[in-house]
Write a protein that holds these residues in place. Structure first.
Motif, PDB file in Angstrom:
ATOM      1  N   ALA A 178      71.395  63.932  -1.599  1.00  0.00           N
ATOM      2  CA  ALA A 178      70.428  62.910  -1.164  1.00  0.00           C
ATOM      3  C   ALA A 178      70.937  61.500  -1.485  1.00  0.00           C
ATOM      4  O   ALA A 178      70.741  60.566  -0.698  1.00  0.00           O
ATOM      5  CB  ALA A 178      69.067  63.148  -1.822  1.00  0.00           C
ATOM      6  N   TRP A 179      71.595  61.364  -2.624  1.00  0.00           N
ATOM      7  CA  TRP A 179      72.198  60.067  -2.972  1.00  0.00           C
ATOM      8  C   TRP A 179      73.251  59.699  -1.920  1.00  0.00           C
ATOM      9  O   TRP A 179      73.294  58.572  -1.436  1.00  0.00           O
ATOM     10  CB  TRP A 179      72.831  60.153  -4.378  1.00  0.00           C
ATOM     11  N   THR A 180      74.074  60.682  -1.566  1.00  0.00           N
ATOM     12  CA  THR A 180      75.111  60.438  -0.556  1.00  0.00           C
ATOM     13  C   THR A 180      74.469  60.025   0.770  1.00  0.00           C
ATOM     14  O   THR A 180      74.939  59.090   1.441  1.00  0.00           O
ATOM     15  CB  THR A 180      75.966  61.714  -0.342  1.00  0.00           C
ATOM     16  N   GLU A 182      71.628  58.569   1.267  1.00  0.00           N
ATOM     17  CA  GLU A 182      71.116  57.194   1.202  1.00  0.00           C
ATOM     18  C   GLU A 182      72.272  56.199   1.276  1.00  0.00           C
ATOM     19  O   GLU A 182      72.216  55.200   1.994  1.00  0.00           O
ATOM     20  CB  GLU A 182      70.310  56.985  -0.089  1.00  0.00           C
ATOM     21  N   GLU A 183      73.326  56.490   0.525  1.00  0.00           N
ATOM     22  CA  GLU A 183      74.488  55.583   0.510  1.00  0.00           C
ATOM     23  C   GLU A 183      75.148  55.488   1.889  1.00  0.00           C
ATOM     24  O   GLU A 183      75.693  54.448   2.253  1.00  0.00           O
ATOM     25  CB  GLU A 183      75.526  56.078  -0.505  1.00  0.00           C
ATOM     26  N   ASN A 184      75.103  56.568   2.626  1.00  0.00           N
ATOM     27  CA  ASN A 184      75.777  56.611   3.928  1.00  0.00           C
ATOM     28  C   ASN A 184      75.312  55.497   4.866  1.00  0.00           C
ATOM     29  O   ASN A 184      76.046  55.043   5.735  1.00  0.00           O
ATOM     30  CB  ASN A 184      75.522  57.995   4.561  1.00  0.00           C
ATOM     31  N   GLN A 235      79.271  51.715 -11.582  1.00  0.00           N
ATOM     32  CA  GLN A 235      79.554  51.376 -10.176  1.00  0.00           C
ATOM     33  C   GLN A 235      78.314  50.909  -9.435  1.00  0.00           C
ATOM     34  O   GLN A 235      78.373  50.020  -8.595  1.00  0.00           O
ATOM     35  CB  GLN A 235      80.200  52.567  -9.445  1.00  0.00           C
ATOM     36  N   GLU A 236      77.185  51.531  -9.725  1.00  0.00           N
ATOM     37  CA  GLU A 236      75.959  51.115  -9.031  1.00  0.00           C
ATOM     38  C   GLU A 236      75.567  49.697  -9.442  1.00  0.00           C
ATOM     39  O   GLU A 236      75.143  48.897  -8.622  1.00  0.00           O
ATOM     40  CB  GLU A 236      74.805  52.079  -9.314  1.00  0.00           C
ATOM     41  N   ARG A 237      75.735  49.387 -10.730  1.00  0.00           N
ATOM     42  CA  ARG A 237      75.418  48.018 -11.169  1.00  0.00           C
ATOM     43  C   ARG A 237      76.373  47.020 -10.500  1.00  0.00           C
ATOM     44  O   ARG A 237      75.968  45.960 -10.028  1.00  0.00           O
ATOM     45  CB  ARG A 237      75.539  47.905 -12.694  1.00  0.00           C
ATOM     46  N   ALA A 238      77.652  47.389 -10.455  1.00  0.00           N
ATOM     47  CA  ALA A 238      78.644  46.487  -9.878  1.00  0.00           C
ATOM     48  C   ALA A 238      78.344  46.243  -8.395  1.00  0.00           C
ATOM     49  O   ALA A 238      78.419  45.103  -7.919  1.00  0.00           O
ATOM     50  CB  ALA A 238      80.039  47.074 -10.057  1.00  0.00           C
ATOM     51  N   THR A 239      77.984  47.289  -7.672  1.00  0.00           N
ATOM     52  CA  THR A 239      77.709  47.109  -6.241  1.00  0.00           C
ATOM     53  C   THR A 239      76.419  46.314  -6.029  1.00  0.00           C
ATOM     54  O   THR A 239      76.311  45.526  -5.091  1.00  0.00           O
ATOM     55  CB  THR A 239      77.616  48.456  -5.493  1.00  0.00           C
ATOM     56  N   PHE A 240      75.445  46.512  -6.912  1.00  0.00           N
ATOM     57  CA  PHE A 240      74.205  45.730  -6.833  1.00  0.00           C
ATOM     58  C   PHE A 240      74.530  44.236  -6.941  1.00  0.00           C
ATOM     59  O   PHE A 240      74.079  43.417  -6.133  1.00  0.00           O
ATOM     60  CB  PHE A 240      73.247  46.181  -7.948  1.00  0.00           C
ATOM     61  N   GLU A 268      68.916  48.815  -3.017  1.00  0.00           N
ATOM     62  CA  GLU A 268      69.099  50.269  -3.093  1.00  0.00           C
ATOM     63  C   GLU A 268      70.107  50.635  -4.189  1.00  0.00           C
ATOM     64  O   GLU A 268      69.943  51.633  -4.893  1.00  0.00           O
ATOM     65  CB  GLU A 268      69.553  50.810  -1.740  1.00  0.00           C
ATOM     66  N   GLU A 269      71.144  49.808  -4.332  1.00  0.00           N
ATOM     67  CA  GLU A 269      72.125  50.054  -5.406  1.00  0.00           C
ATOM     68  C   GLU A 269      71.412  49.977  -6.761  1.00  0.00           C
ATOM     69  O   GLU A 269      71.698  50.748  -7.672  1.00  0.00           O
ATOM     70  CB  GLU A 269      73.265  49.031  -5.372  1.00  0.00           C
ATOM     71  N   LYS A 270      70.495  49.043  -6.869  1.00  0.00           N
ATOM     72  CA  LYS A 270      69.734  48.865  -8.118  1.00  0.00           C
ATOM     73  C   LYS A 270      68.896  50.120  -8.412  1.00  0.00           C
ATOM     74  O   LYS A 270      68.816  50.581  -9.550  1.00  0.00           O
ATOM     75  CB  LYS A 270      68.832  47.638  -7.953  1.00  0.00           C
ATOM     76  N   ARG A 271      68.271  50.644  -7.355  1.00  0.00           N
ATOM     77  CA  ARG A 271      67.454  51.860  -7.532  1.00  0.00           C
ATOM     78  C   ARG A 271      68.346  53.027  -7.960  1.00  0.00           C
ATOM     79  O   ARG A 271      67.985  53.826  -8.826  1.00  0.00           O
ATOM     80  CB  ARG A 271      66.712  52.163  -6.220  1.00  0.00           C
ATOM     81  N   HIS A 272      69.538  53.127  -7.366  1.00  0.00           N
ATOM     82  CA  HIS A 272      70.463  54.197  -7.750  1.00  0.00           C
ATOM     83  C   HIS A 272      70.947  54.003  -9.188  1.00  0.00           C
ATOM     84  O   HIS A 272      71.076  54.958  -9.950  1.00  0.00           O
ATOM     85  CB  HIS A 272      71.670  54.229  -6.802  1.00  0.00           C
ATOM     86  N   GLU A 273      71.216  52.755  -9.524  1.00  0.00           N
ATOM     87  CA  GLU A 273      71.670  52.467 -10.886  1.00  0.00           C
ATOM     88  C   GLU A 273      70.627  52.968 -11.893  1.00  0.00           C
ATOM     89  O   GLU A 273      70.965  53.585 -12.897  1.00  0.00           O
ATOM     90  CB  GLU A 273      71.887  50.955 -11.070  1.00  0.00           C
TER      91      GLU A 273
HETATM   92 FE   LIG Z   1      75.842  52.781  -4.649  1.00  0.00          FE
END
Ligand SMILES: [Fe+2]
Ligand SMILES: [Fe+2]
Length: 349
Positions: A178-180, A182-184, A235-240, A268-273
């Motif tokens: 599901a993460w993938t 969303e990221e897609n 990585q999620e923080r960095a992309t956010f 969305e990156e923040k939510r994943h983080e």
């Molecule tokens: Fe991400």
């Protein structure tokens, strides 16, 4: 964390721009990348090497790859967390029916031709004013997002939390897929927007993506989910930060739609983080020693960037072109994460 912009030399051979824009660089020019640029990389190519030139083999590969560093009995910990993941992590996913889709931000192609052409024209007008250096930042983020197959593969290397079948109903596996999914949408949206803008040489970019996915990456997480989830938190923080900074940059040049796109992806990156941070917090709670050792190891090695093996078919040192100053940024993000885990009380205990 307020990160500033940094000037970096952009290689003259990197022809990502379309004819008529800035396709014929004769000398390196300065670009400004959002300094959180995880994409452009830092990391240390120490231990990576050029491979022998063989057909179908990537140009670069890591040396000394360590595998399965987690003691096998620790898999039980991840098994015992399945219900917790169901209740605390899967619930952080958005309902597909209510989630945004790339089409929400793009010209509508299935209704009237006139409307579509008009919307494309408007998009091209908006992107006209974006300086080349900001487009470089966007292309870098798009290429990184488009290498998503590599990141799903990485998550599925982790002992104890991988998707064993490809359609497993284990909550860890459901999260990975599901993460993938969303990221897609991130790479999909950025790719289409840049394509429609007419500002970049898509063929060159597509080739780079193909090389990158083919090369993979070695995040040095050693099939170890303790290290894996520390890596993904980073990585999620960095992309956010990266997408957020890009949003601010393009907004100053009038493309509010593109700013909205980058801002939406950043959110969305923040939510994943938050999910990955939560997982690491839980690991600190139930297995502080192993989690602390994993954190120390990941900090010592520094974080490997997803684009460590980026190659455009011409320049074998593309990755190194962007190294200036990025070590500091990796360190800053690691310190921020440490503070977060400290504040949660789990690390302190
Ligand atoms: Fe991400
Ligand atoms: Fe993303």
């Amino acid at each position: 964390m307020a990160l500033k912009l940094q000037a970096m030399a952009f290689p003259s051979s990197h022809k990502i721009f379309s004819q008529g824009t800035i396709s014929s660089f004769n000398k390196p020019f300065k670009v400004f990348m959002a300094s959180c640029s995880t994409y452009s990389s830092i990391a240390t190519l120490e231990g990576d090497h050029m491979t022998e030139k063989k057909p179908y083999h990537p140009a670069k590969a890591p040396s000394n790859q360590v595998t399965h560093s987690m003691p096998p009995e620790k898999s039980e910990i991840f098994k015992s967390l399945e219900n917790w993941v169901e209740e605390n992590i899967l619930t952080r996913l958005n309902d597909v029916e209510k989630n945004w889709q790339p089409q929400d931000f793009l010209p509508i192609s299935h209704e009237s031709d006139e409307q579509f052409y008009e919307q494309v024209k408007e998009l091209r007008e908006r992107t006209k004013e974006i300086p080349d250096e900001h487009l470089v930042a966007l292309v870098a983020s798009m290429i990184t997002e488009e290498a998503l197959p590599t990141y799903q593969t990485m998550l599925n290397t982790l002992d104890g939390s991988r998707d064993e079948t490809g359609a497993s109903l284990n909550p860890w596996a459901i999260w990975v897929r599901a993460w993938t999914a969303e990221e897609n949408r991130h790479g999909d949206l950025l790719h289409k927007y840049l394509y429609l803008s007419g500002r970049v040489n898509m063929r060159q970019i597509e080739k780079t993506i193909q090389y990158l996915v083919g090369a993979g990456m070695d995040p040095k997480t050693e099939n170890n989910p303790y290290k894996g989830f520390i890596y993904t938190s980073f990585q999620e923080r960095a992309t956010f930060i990266y997408h957020g900074n890009t949003a601010r940059l393009v907004k100053t040049h009038g493309d509010t739609k593109l700013a909205q796109i980058c801002g939406t992806i950043a959110a969305e990156e923040k939510r994943h983080e938050a999910s990955y941070i939560k997982i690491v917090e839980k690991l600190f709670e139930i297995d502080p020693d192993e989690t602390m050792l994993a954190l120390a190891d990941m900090m010592k090695k520094t974080i490997t960037m997803p684009t460590q093996f980026i190659y455009d078919g011409q320049d074998h040192n593309l990755f190194q072109q962007f190294q200036i100053g990025l070590e500091l940024i990796v360190l800053k993000i690691m310190v921020t994460l440490l503070n977060l885990w400290l504040e949660s009380g789990k690390l302190r205990n």
